[in-house]
Structure formats: C-alpha cells, structure tokens
Scaffold this motif. Structure first.
Motif, PDB file in Angstrom:
ATOM      1  N   ASP A 197      -7.919   8.298  45.108  1.00 18.42           N
ATOM      2  CA  ASP A 197      -7.515   9.775  44.807  1.00 18.42           C
ATOM      3  C   ASP A 197      -8.843  10.262  44.519  1.00 18.42           C
ATOM      4  OD1 ASP A 197      -6.401  11.891  43.517  1.00 18.42           O
ATOM      5  OD2 ASP A 197      -6.084  11.033  41.627  1.00 18.42           O
ATOM      6  N   GLY A 198      -8.845  11.653  44.337  1.00 20.46           N
ATOM      7  CA  GLY A 198     -10.455  12.327  44.236  1.00 20.46           C
ATOM      8  C   GLY A 198      -9.837  13.515  43.783  1.00 20.46           C
ATOM      9  N   GLN A 199     -11.157  14.352  43.217  1.00 21.70           N
ATOM     10  CA  GLN A 199     -10.923  15.475  42.721  1.00 21.70           C
ATOM     11  C   GLN A 199     -12.215  16.211  42.470  1.00 21.70           C
ATOM     12  OE1 GLN A 199      -7.791  17.061  42.047  1.00 21.70           O
ATOM     13  NE2 GLN A 199      -9.118  18.736  42.228  1.00 21.70           N
ATOM     14  N   ALA A 200     -12.235  17.613  43.085  1.00 21.68           N
ATOM     15  CA  ALA A 200     -13.460  18.298  42.482  1.00 21.68           C
ATOM     16  C   ALA A 200     -13.510  18.825  40.877  1.00 21.68           C
ATOM     17  CB  ALA A 200     -13.811  19.388  43.330  1.00 21.68           C
ATOM     18  N   LEU A 201     -14.375  19.224  40.176  1.00 23.27           N
ATOM     19  CA  LEU A 201     -14.191  19.697  38.884  1.00 23.27           C
ATOM     20  C   LEU A 201     -15.132  21.024  38.714  1.00 23.27           C
ATOM     21  CD1 LEU A 201     -15.130  16.176  37.166  1.00 23.27           C
ATOM     22  CD2 LEU A 201     -12.952  17.087  37.260  1.00 23.27           C
ATOM     23  N   ALA A 202     -14.451  21.664  37.894  1.00 22.99           N
ATOM     24  CA  ALA A 202     -14.951  23.071  37.724  1.00 22.99           C
ATOM     25  C   ALA A 202     -16.266  22.854  36.673  1.00 22.99           C
ATOM     26  CB  ALA A 202     -14.075  24.046  37.011  1.00 22.99           C
ATOM     27  N   PRO A 203     -17.248  23.724  36.898  1.00 21.45           N
ATOM     28  CA  PRO A 203     -18.496  23.363  36.128  1.00 21.45           C
ATOM     29  C   PRO A 203     -18.406  23.990  34.373  1.00 21.45           C
ATOM     30  CG  PRO A 203     -18.569  25.748  37.448  1.00 21.45           C
ATOM     31  CD  PRO A 203     -17.383  24.813  37.811  1.00 21.45           C
ATOM     32  N   GLU A 204     -17.190  24.439  34.185  1.00 25.15           N
ATOM     33  CA  GLU A 204     -17.008  24.776  32.713  1.00 25.15           C
ATOM     34  C   GLU A 204     -16.543  23.308  32.094  1.00 25.15           C
ATOM     35  OE1 GLU A 204     -14.850  26.203  35.232  1.00 25.15           O
ATOM     36  OE2 GLU A 204     -16.366  28.047  35.317  1.00 25.15           O
ATOM     37  N   GLY A 205     -16.753  23.118  30.662  1.00 23.19           N
ATOM     38  CA  GLY A 205     -16.194  22.055  30.113  1.00 23.19           C
ATOM     39  C   GLY A 205     -16.588  22.067  28.664  1.00 23.19           C
ATOM     40  N   ALA A 206     -16.157  21.149  27.756  1.00 20.12           N
ATOM     41  CA  ALA A 206     -16.331  20.998  26.483  1.00 20.12           C
ATOM     42  C   ALA A 206     -16.744  19.611  26.126  1.00 20.12           C
ATOM     43  CB  ALA A 206     -15.532  21.517  25.691  1.00 20.12           C
ATOM     44  N   TRP A 207     -17.464  19.297  25.227  1.00 20.58           N
ATOM     45  CA  TRP A 207     -17.815  17.936  24.298  1.00 20.58           C
ATOM     46  C   TRP A 207     -16.996  18.021  23.070  1.00 20.58           C
ATOM     47  CZ3 TRP A 207     -20.727  14.104  26.222  1.00 20.58           C
ATOM     48  CH2 TRP A 207     -21.753  14.509  27.189  1.00 20.58           C
ATOM     49  N   VAL A 208     -16.108  16.757  23.049  1.00 21.56           N
ATOM     50  CA  VAL A 208     -15.213  16.843  21.980  1.00 21.56           C
ATOM     51  C   VAL A 208     -15.277  15.167  21.441  1.00 21.56           C
ATOM     52  CG1 VAL A 208     -12.592  16.554  21.201  1.00 21.56           C
ATOM     53  CG2 VAL A 208     -13.373  17.967  23.347  1.00 21.56           C
ATOM     54  N   ARG A 209     -15.544  14.979  20.083  1.00 24.58           N
ATOM     55  CA  ARG A 209     -15.425  13.894  19.506  1.00 24.58           C
ATOM     56  C   ARG A 209     -14.438  13.739  18.245  1.00 24.58           C
ATOM     57  NH1 ARG A 209     -18.324  13.445  14.967  1.00 24.58           N
ATOM     58  NH2 ARG A 209     -20.085  15.076  14.942  1.00 24.58           N
ATOM     59  N   TYR A 210     -14.046  12.535  17.901  1.00 21.46           N
ATOM     60  CA  TYR A 210     -13.503  12.313  16.664  1.00 21.46           C
ATOM     61  C   TYR A 210     -14.429  12.280  15.389  1.00 21.46           C
ATOM     62  CZ  TYR A 210     -10.930   9.667  13.143  1.00 21.46           C
ATOM     63  OH  TYR A 210     -10.377   9.353  11.552  1.00 21.46           O
ATOM     64  N   ASP A 211     -14.154  13.174  14.572  1.00 18.29           N
ATOM     65  CA  ASP A 211     -15.117  13.270  13.342  1.00 18.29           C
ATOM     66  C   ASP A 211     -14.461  12.528  11.970  1.00 18.29           C
ATOM     67  OD1 ASP A 211     -13.578  15.178  12.440  1.00 18.29           O
ATOM     68  OD2 ASP A 211     -14.733  16.680  12.223  1.00 18.29           O
ATOM     69  N   GLY A 212     -13.349  12.048  12.069  1.00 23.50           N
ATOM     70  CA  GLY A 212     -12.705  11.474  10.796  1.00 23.50           C
ATOM     71  C   GLY A 212     -12.276  12.495   9.888  1.00 23.50           C
TER      72      GLY A 212
END
Length: 135
Positions: free
Chosen positions: A52-67
C-alpha cells in the motif's frame, strides 16, 4: 517475507530537494515525479512486493490525550519544522537489504529539471510478535 514502511520526508530546505522546493516545480516536473512514483508502485505490484502507499497533504494537526476530556489540537505544520512526512509506502520483501535497495531507487524520483531529488526515506520494519515456543 517481511513488511517495511518507506516513509517519505519532504524537507523544506531547498538543498534537500535538488535545490528547488517542490512548490516551485513546473506542472511538467510534478507530473514526471508522480508518474515515476506510480510506475515504481506498479512494478512492485507486479513483483508482489507492494502492499500500500499514499501521498499526504502538507496540512495537519497535533493531537494528544490530556486527561481532561476533549484533546487539545494544534494546527500544523509549523514554521520551525525542517521536514514533513510527504507520504508512505508499505512493501513486503524478502530482506532488509531489498527494502534498502527499493528505498534508494524511490529516492531517485525526478524533481526540478528532471534530476533525481535524492529524497531521504526512512526504512522501518513492522513490529512483529515474538515467536511462540511450544513444547
């Protein structure tokens, strides 16, 4: 056979991508690059090494669990980021050496002026379960 992730990095610094950032490539140069990538994947499909394979868009976000319930989200990429994950390919090959060989070939995809971009690729084996001992 063993599965490997070929992780493509796009470095914003021009010297890392044949001295011309991708956003300055001509439409023909972008088309030639994408054709190389598609032809490479098709050849590996024919040999049974492509998963499998895929190109990715340059946009994105950082997400994390904070409790605290709703996770905090920070938009990215960030100005201080030196490189972005541009895409990935999963291959299933006979050896680590074959994975490195294919990554080297993928790194030669053309960029500005049709010259190889010498893109860095991470070669990462998939984590597998330890062998089960039975008596």
């Amino acid at each position: 056979m063993a599965k490997y992730l070929l992780l493509k990095h796009y470095r914003g610094a021009p010297a890392a991508v044949n001295d011309v950032p991708m956003d300055q490539w001509t439409p023909a140069e972008i088309e030639a690059h994408l054709r190389y990538m598609n032809d490479f994947a098709a050849r590996l499909q024919d040999s049974g090494e492509y998963v499998d394979g895929q190109a990715l868009a340059p946009e994105g976000a950082w997400v994390r669990y904070d409790g605290e319930g709703k996770p905090p989200v920070t938009d990215g990429p960030f100005a201080e980021t030196k490189d972005l994950i541009a895409g990935w390919m999963i291959i299933d090959v006979d050896s680590y050496e074959r994975a490195v060989e294919l990554a080297g070939e993928l790194s030669a995809a053309p960029g500005a002026g049709g010259k190889p971009i010498h893109e860095w690729l991470e070669v990462r084996p998939f984590l597998t379960a330890p062998p089960t001992v039975t008596e």
